[in-house]
Motif scaffolding. Structure first.
Motif, PDB file in Angstrom:
ATOM      1  N   GLY A 199       0.815  -1.210   0.000  1.00  0.00           N
ATOM      2  CA  GLY A 199       0.000   0.000   0.000  1.00  0.00           C
ATOM      3  C   GLY A 199       0.843   1.252   0.000  1.00  0.00           C
ATOM      4  O   GLY A 199       2.040   1.218  -0.288  1.00  0.00           O
ATOM      5  N   ALA A 200       0.182   2.345   0.294  1.00  0.00           N
ATOM      6  CA  ALA A 200       0.878   3.626   0.370  1.00  0.00           C
ATOM      7  C   ALA A 200       0.861   4.092   1.821  1.00  0.00           C
ATOM      8  O   ALA A 200       0.049   3.627   2.610  1.00  0.00           O
ATOM      9  CB  ALA A 200       0.184   4.634  -0.513  1.00  0.00           C
ATOM     10  N   ALA A 201       1.751   4.989   2.127  1.00  0.00           N
ATOM     11  CA  ALA A 201       1.815   5.484   3.494  1.00  0.00           C
ATOM     12  C   ALA A 201       2.201   6.954   3.483  1.00  0.00           C
ATOM     13  O   ALA A 201       2.739   7.451   2.486  1.00  0.00           O
ATOM     14  CB  ALA A 201       2.844   4.692   4.296  1.00  0.00           C
ATOM     15  N   LEU A 202       1.885   7.605   4.550  1.00  0.00           N
ATOM     16  CA  LEU A 202       2.239   9.015   4.677  1.00  0.00           C
ATOM     17  C   LEU A 202       3.285   9.172   5.765  1.00  0.00           C
ATOM     18  O   LEU A 202       3.163   8.573   6.836  1.00  0.00           O
ATOM     19  CB  LEU A 202       1.004   9.836   5.059  1.00  0.00           C
ATOM     20  CG  LEU A 202      -0.142   9.876   4.060  1.00  0.00           C
ATOM     21  CD1 LEU A 202      -1.265  10.750   4.588  1.00  0.00           C
ATOM     22  CD2 LEU A 202       0.317  10.403   2.706  1.00  0.00           C
ATOM     23  N   ILE A 234       4.435   7.995   0.333  1.00  0.00           N
ATOM     24  CA  ILE A 234       5.404   6.936   0.045  1.00  0.00           C
ATOM     25  C   ILE A 234       4.654   5.768  -0.580  1.00  0.00           C
ATOM     26  O   ILE A 234       3.650   5.300  -0.051  1.00  0.00           O
ATOM     27  CB  ILE A 234       6.097   6.450   1.337  1.00  0.00           C
ATOM     28  CG1 ILE A 234       6.682   7.619   2.130  1.00  0.00           C
ATOM     29  CG2 ILE A 234       7.179   5.414   1.019  1.00  0.00           C
ATOM     30  CD1 ILE A 234       7.804   8.358   1.458  1.00  0.00           C
ATOM     31  N   ARG A 235       5.150   5.394  -1.722  1.00  0.00           N
ATOM     32  CA  ARG A 235       4.538   4.265  -2.401  1.00  0.00           C
ATOM     33  C   ARG A 235       5.653   3.369  -2.919  1.00  0.00           C
ATOM     34  O   ARG A 235       6.575   3.858  -3.558  1.00  0.00           O
ATOM     35  CB  ARG A 235       3.681   4.772  -3.562  1.00  0.00           C
ATOM     36  CG  ARG A 235       2.663   3.793  -4.003  1.00  0.00           C
ATOM     37  CD  ARG A 235       1.739   4.437  -5.008  1.00  0.00           C
ATOM     38  NE  ARG A 235       0.722   3.473  -5.401  1.00  0.00           N
ATOM     39  CZ  ARG A 235      -0.047   3.628  -6.430  1.00  0.00           C
ATOM     40  NH1 ARG A 235       0.047   4.709  -7.177  1.00  0.00           N
ATOM     41  NH2 ARG A 235      -0.936   2.709  -6.732  1.00  0.00           N
ATOM     42  N   THR A 240       6.744   9.675  -3.608  1.00  0.00           N
ATOM     43  CA  THR A 240       6.130   9.968  -4.913  1.00  0.00           C
ATOM     44  C   THR A 240       5.543  11.363  -4.974  1.00  0.00           C
ATOM     45  O   THR A 240       5.482  11.962  -6.037  1.00  0.00           O
ATOM     46  CB  THR A 240       5.019   8.945  -5.218  1.00  0.00           C
ATOM     47  OG1 THR A 240       4.069   8.983  -4.153  1.00  0.00           O
ATOM     48  CG2 THR A 240       5.578   7.547  -5.373  1.00  0.00           C
ATOM     49  N   ASP A 241       5.105  11.875  -3.838  1.00  0.00           N
ATOM     50  CA  ASP A 241       4.406  13.166  -3.876  1.00  0.00           C
ATOM     51  C   ASP A 241       4.397  13.781  -2.481  1.00  0.00           C
ATOM     52  O   ASP A 241       4.730  13.120  -1.506  1.00  0.00           O
ATOM     53  CB  ASP A 241       2.957  12.924  -4.352  1.00  0.00           C
ATOM     54  CG  ASP A 241       2.333  14.184  -4.908  1.00  0.00           C
ATOM     55  OD1 ASP A 241       3.015  15.229  -4.908  1.00  0.00           O
ATOM     56  OD2 ASP A 241       1.159  14.124  -5.323  1.00  0.00           O
ATOM     57  N   ALA A 338      -5.849  12.639  -3.372  1.00  0.00           N
ATOM     58  CA  ALA A 338      -5.547  11.225  -3.135  1.00  0.00           C
ATOM     59  C   ALA A 338      -5.955  10.387  -4.338  1.00  0.00           C
ATOM     60  O   ALA A 338      -5.248   9.462  -4.740  1.00  0.00           O
ATOM     61  CB  ALA A 338      -6.277  10.747  -1.882  1.00  0.00           C
ATOM     62  N   ARG A 339      -7.101  10.738  -4.917  1.00  0.00           N
ATOM     63  CA  ARG A 339      -7.540   9.967  -6.092  1.00  0.00           C
ATOM     64  C   ARG A 339      -6.593  10.160  -7.269  1.00  0.00           C
ATOM     65  O   ARG A 339      -6.270   9.231  -7.981  1.00  0.00           O
ATOM     66  CB  ARG A 339      -8.952  10.433  -6.499  1.00  0.00           C
ATOM     67  CG  ARG A 339     -10.013   9.772  -5.652  1.00  0.00           C
ATOM     68  CD  ARG A 339     -11.292   9.603  -6.393  1.00  0.00           C
ATOM     69  NE  ARG A 339     -11.915  10.859  -6.794  1.00  0.00           N
ATOM     70  CZ  ARG A 339     -13.139  10.940  -7.256  1.00  0.00           C
ATOM     71  NH1 ARG A 339     -13.858   9.836  -7.388  1.00  0.00           N
ATOM     72  NH2 ARG A 339     -13.662  12.087  -7.621  1.00  0.00           N
ATOM     73  N   GLU A 340      -6.162  11.380  -7.415  1.00  0.00           N
ATOM     74  CA  GLU A 340      -5.269  11.661  -8.539  1.00  0.00           C
ATOM     75  C   GLU A 340      -3.922  10.942  -8.389  1.00  0.00           C
ATOM     76  O   GLU A 340      -3.335  10.503  -9.370  1.00  0.00           O
ATOM     77  CB  GLU A 340      -5.017  13.169  -8.629  1.00  0.00           C
ATOM     78  CG  GLU A 340      -6.145  13.912  -9.309  1.00  0.00           C
ATOM     79  CD  GLU A 340      -6.012  15.422  -9.163  1.00  0.00           C
ATOM     80  OE1 GLU A 340      -4.880  15.890  -8.990  1.00  0.00           O
ATOM     81  OE2 GLU A 340      -7.053  16.106  -9.192  1.00  0.00           O
TER      82      GLU A 340
END
Lengths: 384, 490
Positions: A199-202, A234-235, A240-241, A338-340
Motif C-alpha cells: 500500500g501507500a503510506a504518509l 510513500i509508495r 512519490t508526492d 488522493a484519487r489523482e
C-alpha cells in the motif's frame, strides 16, 4: 547422610562463590555484553541522506559531546549539541564506521526519530527501513520524517547551530499535532507494515524555513528553523508526492486522525473569528448498483465552538455553517488529491472493508483504479 | 547431645542443711547469712546480697523471728514460721537444696533451723530496677507511654493492667542452665488456639541452652525456619502493643531481663504495622501502610534496579534521565556494580558505626559519614551523585520499616538482589525476587504461613494487611490465628 548433604551443598556453593568472585573482581569479560552507561553516546536523532557517490550519509545528533576531533563536528563538553556525520555504501556500514570515530559506543536505543532526506526518499527507503527494523537497539516505533527539498543532515546541523535538539523539537511537534492536527506520527513499524502490504503510506514532512527576526539581522545564529509541512506520500518504498500543509488537517480527518484544530473564518461582517473544531468523526460507505459500487459517501460529523470573535457576529449557529463549508471544501480537495495520486494513503479500502466486509472483498485489490472513476458525495454535519 | 553435668548436681537433691547451703555458695562474695539463736535453736537466714531488700529482711523476717518464743524442736519452729509468725507475704517449704538455691537466686531468703531436714524460703525481692518509662524505639504521640522493663514481674503486671481478664494466663518456666532465666508465656484462655499455646510452651520447655541473655537466643531457637533472615515473631517494647497481640489471639512471651515482649506467630503483614496505625484515623493509617509497602519495595530493589538499568538495560531509561546519569557518571572510573555495592557497604558501615558508638557521637559519625565523606567522594569522582542519591533513598526508605529485624532482613536481601542484578540485569532482579517469594512462601511461624493473609485471597488481605479498615468493620479476628472466639465485636 548428613555428610552427603553437606557435600552436596558445598558443591553447589563453590561454583556460585567462584561466579560471584569473578564478578566482584571486575572480570568484565565474563559478563555477557557488559556495558556501562557512561560508555554510551546516546543518539536522539539520526539523519539519512543520499551521498553524491550513491552511498548513504548518516548524521547523528545528540545532546552531549565527547567524540574525538576526527569524528566530524564534535561538540564542546556540557549539554551542547553533538553532531557526527559520516558516509558509506550502506546505512549499516556507515554506523559501523562511526563506532571508530568516537571514543564511545554509538547507542541508538534512545533514538526518537530518523530524518530522511528527500533525495534518499525518492531513491528508495527500503534499505533504511530494513536497517531500522533489524537493528536490535533501535526501537521499532521510532518516528520517521522526510525533510522536504533539503538534506536531513542540513536540518540537524541547522538545529544544532541554533542550540536546539531536533529530537526535542520533533517531540514537541508531536504534541502540537494533537492540537492542530496539521501533522501526524509515522513509526518505522507502521511504514514497514504498509509497504509490506503493497500500500501507500504518509510520512510527516519537515521543511527548513527562515526564522522570524533573522532577516532583520537580530541574530546571526538563528537563521533557519524547521516546521511541519504536510506529508510525504510513500509508495513502493519511494517518495512519490507531497501533501501541502494546508491540506494536512483534512488528510488527517479522512484518515480518522483528526483531534482538534483552530481555524479562522470570516463572520457575517467580514471580520475574522477563530473556531475550535473538535470531536470529528468520518465514515465511509458505498452505494451499490447491480452489485458494483456506484457512489462513495463520505460523512463527517464535527463539533465547533467560537474561540474568539466579536459579539453579534451573525445569526445563531453561523459558525457551524462556516466550519462545515471549510471542512467540506478541504475534504474534497484532499480526497481529489488522493484519487489523482492513485495511492490509497487515506485508508479508504480498509475502512470500506470494515463497513462492507463481504460485498467489498472482490473490489479490494483493484480499489485504486475503481476509486478514480467513482462518484463521491461528501456530507458534513455539525453535532449539537 | 553433650551430657549436662551441672555443678554440685549430686547435692541438689539433698536436704537443705545450713552447711550444705554455705558449701554451695562458697567463694560467692554476695552470699550472706545471719545466724540467730531463737529459744536455743540455731536459726540461719541465707540470702544473696543485692537481690533482697535489707529493710524487708530486717523488719519482716528477723524482727518477728527474734520476738518468737521457743518451740522445742527446729521443725516446730519452722512450722510456726510457716503458720504465720513471720510476716513475709510469700513463703515456700523447700525439701531439697536445689529448690532452696533457686529461690535464693530469685530473691528469697532461706531460713533453716537446727538440723531440720527442710527449710522455708521467704520472698524478699529488692534488687535495683529502672522504672517503667516510654520505650525509645516505639514512641507514639497518641498512646500509652509505659514500656516493658527488665523485670519480668513488672512486665506481667503491665500486661495484666491492660488485659483485666481472669482468663489471662501466665505460664512460667526457666530457661538456661546457667542463667535460669524466667520466661513467661502469656495467652487468654478460651480465645487463643490451645494448639498454639501448647506449641509455644513445648518449644520453650524443650530449650536446653546455657544462657538466655539476649533476644536472639530465644528467637532463633524457637522459630520454625532457621534459615531465614526474616523475624518470625513479633517483638515490642510497648505493653499496649503486646496486649493488643495477646488479645488478638496470639501467644506472648516475656523474658526476665529483657524489656521486650514477643508474640507468636509473627507474620510479614503484621511486621509492617506500626503502633500509630491504631491510634490515628484509618484513612491516614491506610495511606501510611501503603507507603510502608512502597518503601519496603524501594528499599529492597532500588539499588538492584538502578544497577540493572545503568549496566544492562540503558534503553529503558527515559532519555533525559539517561543523559543526566551519563553526565553524572562521566568521570567516575569505577564500574557501576562496584559503585553500588561499595556504597551499600559504606552505608552498612555507617549504620554499624552509629550503633556502636554512644548516641551523640553516633549521630555525629552518621552526619559526617553521610554528608562530608559522601560529598567528598562525589567531588573526588569516586562515585557518581546518582548512586549517592539511590543509596540514600534506599536507606531512608528502609528506615520506614516499623520493625528493625525486618529492616535488617531486607538489607540482607537487598545486597543479594544487587549482586544478582550486576551480571544479569533485570533478569537477575526478577530471579532474585522470585527466589525471595519462594523463600517467604516456605516460611511458617508456629504453623501459620508467614505471608498470611496474602497467601489466600481473603478480605483480610485488604482490611488487615494493605489497609487499615475502620475498626467497626473488623468484626472478626485474624483467620490465620485460628482463635476459639472468632468475633471481636458484635
Amino acid at each position: 547422610m548428613k555428610r552427603f548433604f553437606y557435600t552436596r551443598r558445598a558443591a553447589a556453593l563453590v561454583p556460585a562463590a567462584v561466579f560471584l568472585a569473578a564478578l566482584c573482581c571486575g572480570c568484565g569479560k565474563l559478563i555477557p555484553s557488559a556495558r556501562e552507561i557512561n560508555d554510551f553516546q546516546l543518539i536522539t536523532a539520526v539523519g539519512m541522506d543520499r551521498h553524491e557517490d550513491g552511498g548513504v550519509t548518516l548524521t547523528l545528533s545528540s545532546k552531549k559531546g565527547g567524540t574525538s576531533a576526527s569524528g566530524g563536528a564534535a561538540a564542546d563538553a556540557g549539554s551542547a549539541p553533538f553532531l557526527l556525520s559520516h558516509h558509506a555504501a550502506t546505512a549499516a556500514l556507515a554506523f559501523q564506521d562511526m563506532e571508530s570515530l568516537t571514543d564511545k559506543h554509538i547507542f541508538l536505543g534512545h533514538t526518537r526519530c530518523f530524518l530522511i532526506g528527500e533525495s534518499l526518499a525518492r531513491d528508495g527507503l527500503r534499505s533504511c527501513l530494513d536497517y531500522i527494523m533489524r537493528d536490535m537497539d533501535v526501537r521499532p516505533d521510532v518516528r520517521l520524517y522526510i525533510v522536504k527539498s533539503r538534506s536531513a543532515g542540513e536540518l540537524l546541523a541547522e538545529a544544532s547551530d541554533n542550540e536546539e535538539f531536533a529530537a526535542d523539537r520533533l517531540k514537541s511537534m508531536e504534541l502540537d499535532a494533537r492540537r492542530a492536527s496539521n501533522t501526524d506520527i509515522a513509526s518505522a513499524l507502521d511504514i514497514a507494515a504498509a509497504m509490506e502490504g503493497g500500500g501507500a503510506a504518509l510520512i510527516p514532512a519537515l521543511t527548513l524555513k527562515a526564522r522570524e527576526g533573522a532577516a532583520s539581522g537580530d541574530t546571526d545564529k538563528r537563521r533557519l528553523t524547521f516546521d511541519p509541512d504536510g506529508f510525504a506520500v510513500i509508495r513502493e518504498h519511494r517518495l512519490t508526492d507531497y501533501i501541502d500543509a494546508a491540506d494536512a488537517p483534512f488528510v488527517n480527518l479522512l484518515r480518522g486522525r483528526f483531534y482538534n484544530a483552530v481555524v479562522e473564518v470570516e463572520d457575517a461582517r467580514g471580520a475574522a473569528a477563530a473556531l475550535h473544531i473538535s470531536r470529528v468523526k468520518r465514515s465511509y460507505s458505498l452505494e451499490w448498483e447491480n452489485g458494483a459500487p456506484s457512489r462513495l459517501n463520505i460523512g463527517v460529523t464535527f463539533h465547533s465552538e467560537i474561540g474568539q470573535s466579536r459579539p453579534e457576529s451573525g445569526h445563531e449557529g453561523w459558525h457551524k455553517y462556516a466550519a462545515a463549508r471549510l471542512i467540506r471544501d478541504g475534504v474534497g480537495r484532499a480526497f481529489d488529491a488522493a484519487r489523482e495520486s492513485g495511492a490509497d494513503y487515506l485508508g479508504t479500502a480498509a475502512a470500506l472493508d470494515m463497513r462492507h466486509p463481504f460485498r467489498f472483498a472482490p473490489y479490494r485489490d483493484g480499489w485504486d483504479d475503481i476509486i478514480s472513476g467513482l462518484e463521491v458525495e461528501i456530507r458534513v454535519c455539525s453535532k449539537e | 547431645m553433650i551430657p549436662y553435668h551441672p555443678p554440685d548436681a549430686g547435692s541438689r537433691g539433698e536436704a537443705p542443711g545450713a552447711g550444705l547451703i554455705k558449701d554451695m555458695f562458697r567463694d560467692a562474695a554476695d552470699f550472706a547469712y545471719r545466724e540467730l539463736n531463737i529459744g536455743g535453736a540455731a536459726v540461719t537466714l541465707f540470702y544473696i546480697d543485692g537481690l533482697v531488700s535489707s529493710q524487708f529482711v530486717a523488719d519482716e523476717i528477723i524482727k518477728p523471728l527474734c520476738l518468737t518464743e521457743s518451740r522445742g524442736s527446729p521443725e516446730a519452729l519452722l512450722s510456726a514460721l510457716w503458720d504465720g509468725v513471720v510476716f513475709g507475704h510469700s513463703v515456700k517449704r523447700r525439701d531439697t537444696l536445689g529448690e532452696t538455691a533457686d529461690d535464693m537466686l530469685a530473691g528469697s531468703v532461706a531460713v533453716t533451723a537446727g538440723g531440720a531436714p527442710w527449710c522455708l524460703t521467704f520472698e524478699a525481692k529488692g534488687f535495683p530496677s529502672r522504672g517503667v518509662s516510654e520505650p525509645g524505639g516505639e514512641s507514639i504521640f497518641k498512646g500509652a507511654k509505659d514500656g516493658f522493663i527488665e523485670n519480668l514481674r513488672t512486665n506481667t503486671a503491665l500486661v495484666r493492667r491492660k488485659i483485666k481478664n481472669p482468663a489471662l494466663r501466665f505460664f512460667e518456666t526457666t530457661v538456661g542452665r546457667q542463667t535460669q532465666t524466667a520466661v513467661s508465656v502469656v495467652w487468654i484462655e478460651g480465645l487463643t488456639d490451645p494448639a498454639l499455646v501448647d506449641s509455644v510452651r513445648g518449644r520453650l520447655e524443650a530449650l536446653d541452652i546455657d544462657a538466655l541473655l539476649y533476644a536472639s537466643q530465644l528467637e532463633e531457637r524457637v522459630a520454625d525456619n532457621k534459615w531465614t533472615a526474616f523475624p518470625q515473631m513479633l517483638a515490642s517494647e510497648r505493653a499496649d502493643r503486646f496486649a493488643h497481640y495477646v488479645s488478638a489471639g496470639r501467644v506472648g512471651i516475656l523474658i526476665d531481663g529483657l524489656p521486650i515482649g514477643y508474640a507468636a506467630p509473627g507474620t510479614f503483614a503484621e511486621l509492617l504495622r506500626a503502633p500509630e496505625d491504631y491510634s490515628q484515623n484509618y484513612l491516614m493509617a491506610s495511606v501510611v501502610t501503603l507507603l510502608r509497602y512502597a518503601c519496603l519495595l524501594i528499599s529492597l530493589t532500588l539499588p538492584a534496579f538502578y544497577l540493572s538499568l545503568v549496566c544492562r538495560h540503558q534503553e529503558i531509561i527515559p532519555t533525559a534521565l539517561a543523559q543526566s546519569i551519563i553526565a553524572a557518571k562521566q568521570d567516575v572510573p569505577l564500574m557501576g556494580a562496584f559503585e553500588v555495592l561499595g556504597m551499600l557497604a559504606a552505608f552498612e558501615i555507617l549504620l554499624e558505626a552509629g550503633m556502636r558508638l554512644p548516641k551523640p557521637i553516633g549521630q555525629t559519625v552518621s552526619i559526617v559519614g553521610a554528608l562530608v565523606v559522601g560529598q567528598a567522594a562525589v567531588e573526588a569522582k569516586f562515585v557518581s551523585p546518582a548512586v549517592v542519591i539511590v543509596i540514600a533513598m534506599t536507606g531512608i526508605a528502609g528506615f520506614t520499616s516499623p520493625n528493625q529485624d525486618l529492616s535488617a532482613a531486607i538489607r540482607v536481601w537487598r545486597i543479594a538482589l544487587t549482586v544478582l542484578a550486576a551480571p544479569l540485569g533485570l533478569f537477575g532482579l526478577c530471579i532474585g525476587c522470585v527466589w525471595l517469594l519462594f523463600h517467604l512462601t516456605g516460611v511458617e511461624s508456629f504453623g501459620v504461613s508467614y505471608l498470611s493473609p496474602f497467601e489466600r485471597s481473603s478480605r483480610d488481605t485488604l482490611t488487615r494487611a494493605l489497609f487499615r479498615a475502620p475498626l467497626r468493620l473488623n468484626r472478626f479476628r485474624e483467620r490465620a490465628l485460628n482463635t476459639l472466639n472468632k468475633r471481636n465485636q458484635p
